[in-house]
Design an enzyme around this catalytic site. Sequence first.
Site, mmCIF file in Angstrom:
data_model
loop_
_atom_site.group_PDB
_atom_site.id
_atom_site.type_symbol
_atom_site.label_atom_id
_atom_site.label_comp_id
_atom_site.label_asym_id
_atom_site.label_seq_id
_atom_site.Cartn_x
_atom_site.Cartn_y
_atom_site.Cartn_z
ATOM 1 N N GLU A 119 -3.257 -4.907 -2.749
ATOM 2 C CA GLU A 119 -3.846 -5.860 -3.703
ATOM 3 C C GLU A 119 -3.943 -5.258 -5.099
ATOM 4 O O GLU A 119 -3.599 -5.886 -6.099
ATOM 5 C CB GLU A 119 -5.252 -6.264 -3.249
ATOM 6 C CG GLU A 119 -5.311 -6.988 -1.934
ATOM 7 C CD GLU A 119 -5.540 -6.047 -0.745
ATOM 8 O OE1 GLU A 119 -4.925 -4.965 -0.699
ATOM 9 O OE2 GLU A 119 -6.323 -6.421 0.145
ATOM 10 N N ASN B 148 0.835 -1.204 0.000
ATOM 11 C CA ASN B 148 0.000 0.000 0.000
ATOM 12 C C ASN B 148 0.866 1.249 0.000
ATOM 13 O O ASN B 148 1.868 1.340 0.716
ATOM 14 C CB ASN B 148 -0.993 -0.006 1.166
ATOM 15 C CG ASN B 148 -0.355 -0.192 2.524
ATOM 16 O OD1 ASN B 148 0.618 -0.916 2.676
ATOM 17 N ND2 ASN B 148 -0.901 0.472 3.525
ATOM 18 N N GLU C 18 0.536 5.386 0.357
ATOM 19 C CA GLU C 18 -0.392 6.420 0.812
ATOM 20 C C GLU C 18 0.030 7.805 0.322
ATOM 21 O O GLU C 18 1.098 7.981 -0.279
ATOM 22 C CB GLU C 18 -0.471 6.374 2.348
ATOM 23 C CG GLU C 18 -0.994 5.009 2.820
ATOM 24 C CD GLU C 18 -1.273 4.927 4.303
ATOM 25 O OE1 GLU C 18 -0.768 5.770 5.077
ATOM 26 O OE2 GLU C 18 -2.022 4.004 4.687
HETATM 27 N N1 THU Z 1 -5.144 -1.399 2.769
HETATM 28 C C1 THU Z 1 -4.640 -2.281 1.862
HETATM 29 O O1 THU Z 1 -3.569 -2.068 1.287
HETATM 30 N N2 THU Z 1 -5.355 -3.404 1.610
HETATM 31 C C2 THU Z 1 -6.501 -3.736 2.253
HETATM 32 O O2 THU Z 1 -7.119 -4.730 1.899
HETATM 33 C C3 THU Z 1 -6.973 -2.936 3.390
HETATM 34 C C4 THU Z 1 -6.419 -1.563 3.435
HETATM 35 C C5 THU Z 1 -4.364 -0.198 3.087
HETATM 36 C C6 THU Z 1 -4.954 1.095 2.590
HETATM 37 C C7 THU Z 1 -4.340 2.082 3.553
HETATM 38 O O3 THU Z 1 -3.050 2.428 3.074
HETATM 39 C C8 THU Z 1 -4.162 1.298 4.849
HETATM 40 O O4 THU Z 1 -4.235 -0.075 4.473
HETATM 41 C C9 THU Z 1 -5.207 1.595 5.900
HETATM 42 O O5 THU Z 1 -6.485 1.510 5.376
#
Ligand code: THU
Length: 132
Positions: free
Chosen positions: A55, A42, A44
């Site tokens: 994902e 992820n 941000e």
């Molecule tokens: N996040 C993911 O990468 N995958 C998920 O299935 C749940 C949420 C990330 C998005 C954000 O950067 C952090 O987790 C908190 O929501």
Amino acid sequence: MDEFELIQEAKKAREKTYSPYSKFGVGAAILTKDGRIYHGTNIENASYGLCMCAERNALYGLYCDGLSQDDILMMAVVADTEGPVSPCGACRQVLSELFPSQAPIILANLEGDIKRTTVKELLPFAFEMEDL
Ligand code: THU
């Protein structure tokens, strides 16, 4: 490669997370039929709505390389959660269009808890191309 090795790959991907806001790192790894692995974590942004999940980063990377769902064997996702990590609703919608509906999705945490599921199970009655 088995599902436990793929979880290890997802953990490696998670180490690259850029998540200074949530401090919640997620890793994903997709195994293709020809043995390739696509990693995602992820990423941000100060403009929160632009954050991208692990994902989708993994899946979009695979499509950017010219592959598609026909090439996919399975995916593993991992985070530091109490139980196996639960993919967000946006990822479920994207997976329902770009990931094979019956292929294994292995959800895990750092403790070794595992849940095996599929897109069909994660998002029943999905909104699809045919609905347009
Ligand atoms: N996040 C993911 O990468 N995958 C998920 O299935 C749940 C949420 C990330 C998005 C954000 O950067 C952090 O987790 C908190 O929501």
